[in-house]
Design a protein around this motif. Sequence first.
Motif, PDB file in Angstrom:
ATOM      1  N   MET B 103     -70.668   8.233  16.263  1.00 48.79           N
ATOM      2  CA  MET B 103     -70.832   9.034  17.196  1.00 48.79           C
ATOM      3  C   MET B 103     -71.160  11.227  16.747  1.00 48.79           C
ATOM      4  O   MET B 103     -72.461  11.214  16.626  1.00 48.79           O
ATOM      5  N   LEU B 104     -71.028  10.831  15.103  1.00 51.15           N
ATOM      6  CA  LEU B 104     -70.803  12.151  13.690  1.00 51.15           C
ATOM      7  C   LEU B 104     -72.463  11.985  14.001  1.00 51.15           C
ATOM      8  O   LEU B 104     -72.980  13.099  14.011  1.00 51.15           O
ATOM      9  N   PHE B 105     -72.907  10.956  13.774  1.00 51.48           N
ATOM     10  CA  PHE B 105     -74.095  10.597  12.740  1.00 51.48           C
ATOM     11  C   PHE B 105     -74.670  10.804  14.127  1.00 51.48           C
ATOM     12  O   PHE B 105     -76.059  10.944  13.928  1.00 51.48           O
ATOM     13  N   ALA B 106     -74.848  10.550  15.457  1.00 53.58           N
ATOM     14  CA  ALA B 106     -75.380  11.667  17.005  1.00 53.58           C
ATOM     15  C   ALA B 106     -75.925  12.035  16.464  1.00 53.58           C
ATOM     16  O   ALA B 106     -76.470  13.118  17.349  1.00 53.58           O
ATOM     17  N   ALA B 107     -75.049  12.988  16.291  1.00 58.81           N
ATOM     18  CA  ALA B 107     -74.848  14.605  16.547  1.00 58.81           C
ATOM     19  C   ALA B 107     -75.543  14.927  15.165  1.00 58.81           C
ATOM     20  O   ALA B 107     -75.551  17.090  14.681  1.00 58.81           O
ATOM     21  N   LEU B 108     -76.577  13.921  14.280  1.00 57.56           N
ATOM     22  CA  LEU B 108     -76.996  15.045  13.135  1.00 57.56           C
ATOM     23  C   LEU B 108     -77.828  14.107  13.483  1.00 57.56           C
ATOM     24  O   LEU B 108     -79.764  14.653  13.107  1.00 57.56           O
ATOM     25  N   SER B 109     -79.081  13.199  14.230  1.00 57.06           N
ATOM     26  CA  SER B 109     -79.130  12.628  14.295  1.00 57.06           C
ATOM     27  C   SER B 109     -79.881  12.658  15.990  1.00 57.06           C
ATOM     28  O   SER B 109     -79.279  12.353  16.552  1.00 57.06           O
ATOM     29  N   GLY B 110     -81.389  12.402  16.027  1.00 61.93           N
ATOM     30  CA  GLY B 110     -81.257  12.950  17.498  1.00 61.93           C
ATOM     31  C   GLY B 110     -81.926  11.464  17.975  1.00 61.93           C
ATOM     32  O   GLY B 110     -82.717  11.022  19.169  1.00 61.93           O
ATOM     33  N   SER B 111     -81.491   9.772  17.144  1.00 64.76           N
ATOM     34  CA  SER B 111     -82.401   9.102  17.575  1.00 64.76           C
ATOM     35  C   SER B 111     -81.171   8.209  17.747  1.00 64.76           C
ATOM     36  O   SER B 111     -80.514   7.654  17.088  1.00 64.76           O
ATOM     37  N   SER B 112     -81.747   6.795  19.193  1.00 63.79           N
ATOM     38  CA  SER B 112     -80.454   5.790  18.660  1.00 63.79           C
ATOM     39  C   SER B 112     -81.061   5.265  17.963  1.00 63.79           C
ATOM     40  O   SER B 112     -79.793   4.401  16.950  1.00 63.79           O
ATOM     41  N   PRO B 113     -81.639   4.205  17.508  1.00 63.28           N
ATOM     42  CA  PRO B 113     -82.122   3.283  16.195  1.00 63.28           C
ATOM     43  C   PRO B 113     -81.826   4.055  14.564  1.00 63.28           C
ATOM     44  O   PRO B 113     -81.486   2.885  14.519  1.00 63.28           O
ATOM     45  N   ALA B 114     -82.215   4.979  14.472  1.00 62.69           N
ATOM     46  CA  ALA B 114     -81.606   5.445  13.512  1.00 62.69           C
ATOM     47  C   ALA B 114     -80.207   5.690  13.260  1.00 62.69           C
ATOM     48  O   ALA B 114     -79.803   5.179  11.878  1.00 62.69           O
ATOM     49  N   THR B 115     -79.506   6.326  14.708  1.00 64.25           N
ATOM     50  CA  THR B 115     -78.000   5.775  14.654  1.00 64.25           C
ATOM     51  C   THR B 115     -77.598   3.714  14.241  1.00 64.25           C
ATOM     52  O   THR B 115     -76.980   3.427  13.435  1.00 64.25           O
ATOM     53  N   VAL B 116     -77.944   3.365  14.820  1.00 62.21           N
ATOM     54  CA  VAL B 116     -77.591   2.134  14.860  1.00 62.21           C
ATOM     55  C   VAL B 116     -77.315   1.710  13.244  1.00 62.21           C
ATOM     56  O   VAL B 116     -77.732   1.176  12.467  1.00 62.21           O
ATOM     57  N   VAL B 117     -79.102   1.877  12.872  1.00 59.30           N
ATOM     58  CA  VAL B 117     -79.585   1.599  11.590  1.00 59.30           C
ATOM     59  C   VAL B 117     -78.252   2.443  10.201  1.00 59.30           C
ATOM     60  O   VAL B 117     -77.963   1.143   9.424  1.00 59.30           O
ATOM     61  N   ALA B 118     -78.423   3.188  10.641  1.00 62.55           N
ATOM     62  CA  ALA B 118     -77.495   4.390   9.280  1.00 62.55           C
ATOM     63  C   ALA B 118     -75.515   3.457   9.351  1.00 62.55           C
ATOM     64  O   ALA B 118     -75.851   3.665   8.317  1.00 62.55           O
ATOM     65  N   ILE B 119     -75.786   3.589  10.967  1.00 59.69           N
ATOM     66  CA  ILE B 119     -74.147   2.678  10.453  1.00 59.69           C
ATOM     67  C   ILE B 119     -74.007   1.504  10.723  1.00 59.69           C
ATOM     68  O   ILE B 119     -73.165   1.204   9.960  1.00 59.69           O
ATOM     69  N   GLY B 120     -74.840   0.865  11.084  1.00 61.89           N
ATOM     70  CA  GLY B 120     -74.460  -0.728  11.676  1.00 61.89           C
ATOM     71  C   GLY B 120     -74.400  -1.529  10.366  1.00 61.89           C
ATOM     72  O   GLY B 120     -74.086  -1.896   9.937  1.00 61.89           O
ATOM     73  N   THR B 121     -75.771  -0.639   9.325  1.00 59.39           N
ATOM     74  CA  THR B 121     -76.179  -1.935   7.714  1.00 59.39           C
ATOM     75  C   THR B 121     -74.502  -1.583   7.218  1.00 59.39           C
ATOM     76  O   THR B 121     -73.728  -3.165   6.566  1.00 59.39           O
ATOM     77  N   ILE B 122     -73.663  -0.680   7.160  1.00 61.37           N
ATOM     78  CA  ILE B 122     -72.856  -0.441   6.945  1.00 61.37           C
ATOM     79  C   ILE B 122     -71.429  -1.201   7.576  1.00 61.37           C
ATOM     80  O   ILE B 122     -70.711  -2.023   7.066  1.00 61.37           O
ATOM     81  N   VAL B 123     -71.392  -0.914   8.680  1.00 58.89           N
ATOM     82  CA  VAL B 123     -70.159  -0.775   9.869  1.00 58.89           C
ATOM     83  C   VAL B 123     -70.005  -2.584  10.327  1.00 58.89           C
ATOM     84  O   VAL B 123     -69.442  -3.202  10.006  1.00 58.89           O
ATOM     85  N   ILE B 124     -71.080  -2.630  10.050  1.00 66.66           N
ATOM     86  CA  ILE B 124     -70.937  -4.309  10.952  1.00 66.66           C
ATOM     87  C   ILE B 124     -70.012  -4.934   9.768  1.00 66.66           C
ATOM     88  O   ILE B 124     -70.081  -6.242   9.724  1.00 66.66           O
TER      89      ILE B 124
END
Lengths: 234, 457
Positions: B103-124
């Motif tokens: 949610m926080l990263f979504a507030a910085l970026s306008g795209s969904s795939p970008a959010t998944v890459v940025a957060i997903g790579t670390i969190v998963i």
Amino acid sequence: MSYEPRSMIAQAVNEVEEVAIALILGLMTVVTFANVVARYVFNDNLLWALETTSFLFAWLVLVGCSHMVKINAHLGVDALVNTFSKPLRRALTLISAFACLIFSLLLLKGAWDYWAPFAELQPTTGRIIPTGIADVRGQGWYEVEDIMMPDALNPFLSNLLNYGERYEKIPRAIPYVILPITMLLLVYRCAQSLYWVWIGERDLIIVSHEAEEALEEASSQAPAAAATTLDKGR
Amino acid sequence: MDVVFLFAMIIGFLLIGVPISFSLGLSSTIFLMLYSDSSLASVAQKLFQAMAGHETLMAIPFFVLASTFMSTGGVARRIIRFAIACVGHVRGGLAIAGVFACMLFAALSGSSPATVVAIGTIVIAGMRQVGYSRDFAAGVICNAGTLGILIPPSIVMVVYASVTDTSVGRMFLAGVIPGIMAGLMLMIGIYVTARVRNLPRGEWQGWGEVADSGLDALWGLLLIVIILGGIYGGIFTPTEAAAVSAVYAFAIANFVYRDMGPLRRPDGKSRALIQRPLSPITVLVHPDTKAALYEAGRLTVMLMFIIANALILAHVLTEEQIPQAIAAAMLEAGLEWWVFLIVINIILLIGGQFMEPSGLIIIVAPLIFPIAISLGIDPIHLGIIIIVNMEIGMITPPVGLNLFVTSGVAGMPVMRVVRAALPWLSILFVFLILVTYVPIISTWLPTLMMGPEIVVN
């Protein structure tokens, strides 16, 4: 099967394309930012800023689209073709690549026909297939709306395109010249892509699942990053 | 009948593996050549004007660029640390923190795939380490990542606002409450699952860590303040706000966080500015800067080439008076607004499975917008319905961008990601129904902040 430049020349061309894309986007950002700064810090408005950025935006996408064909990064639907047998998939991909080539050729004719009059050149006749050279009056006097003509260019360009009459704004031939250039490049890249499919070098002409491979590389470094994050958390 | 042929061509090309952009452009061009007297030159002009003639769409490259700097600049890592500090200690905490970070990263970026890459790579990867199953981790992040287009800024909202002439500022504001709601619903879902399945929890690290990590992430989170504050304060246009946020993200990544650029040291520590006094100049030609610009440029071209060709198609549809014909037919049938909303949900859900969101919006929005207005549906509300449908489209095959990205990030096959995402998808479905039939969720905040809107048909 992502793109790897093989020869020195291919590597150099790839670098040029990448730098061009980076540079145009960088310029767009700087010009727009400069306009905001000008407005609030110097109480001034850069009239030419918006139009310049719009043209750069068009340049970015037009320059980029042929590069994307080369590196096979256009998005598509591979769900159906992936269920087909190899020979059938190859046949369909050949048809697809051919369709792309046709589209790029149509765009090239359209791009030339649109730009040529602005540059006092002749468009082609014929609606779909060029049948000859037309004979119409040029439209070299057309100017853009806001971008002023630098004096240094005036004598040369006004003699070339405007019967010696000086331009106040830059002539339209300048921003739109990118259309025929990039569409020619697009034709070349589409033909190349068709050739690569033909010799079996390329399996599909869309990106879809290839994204996975690229990301797998990224995620292979992820555990390390995750570990540091979690450590900091502790 | 002609139009059926047009859409048959598009779908045919798509299914045999022609890229989306080429399918749209080629079909429209063939149609124009057969049924109208337009010239190829006008097609080329449309292609150029798709970029040069739409000032609002220019926000897209800048938002993409800002998000690229934010991803490479280690902002994602700081946001995740903050999220874990806040909610990591409840049951299922890391998963909930993952949603919060998205949610926080979504507030910085306008795209969904970008959010998944940025957060997903670390969190998963992190979730797997502490004992979550790979499917659980991937499913959660894949769904939470879709919030990228609902929580402002959002590229898809920019596209919607641009084609329907609604205000970008209003659309952005309208996304705030639905975005937070969807995030909370996912979190509650995770919490319940976590209680039932007895999933791991982290340790409470005290308010010190919350404050510490919050301060560390603050520089990144200020970006959303700049964007929203700037637009509502009337300081800049959405496009300028996007450009300013790109410059801001560039400065933060290079000179505050120093995770990229000349002040980064290979050992992970950073240099002080004084050690490299020329860095404000050298950073402009630094390889990291070029790489980020190129990466953002490439994404922009991919999106915009689809959008530009979709605009050619939209032009064909308008010229053939298709929207008017559909509107007339639907109104004549005496369609109620709530039936109409069901119809558009179905159209969008099906369309969203085959198309990239921005392209689909360009094609569908002009068709349904006039009908919606004449049925008295609020344009902003309609926009949010469309966006939520697009979110669902991103996690349903065959063209679900988030699925591809998650499968890459989590290192599992796409079909397994689909199954993993399915339980959480049901939450989004409930959310879609809620958003569709409770317009006030979307319209309350923009009306409060910007006054009632004037609908001009």
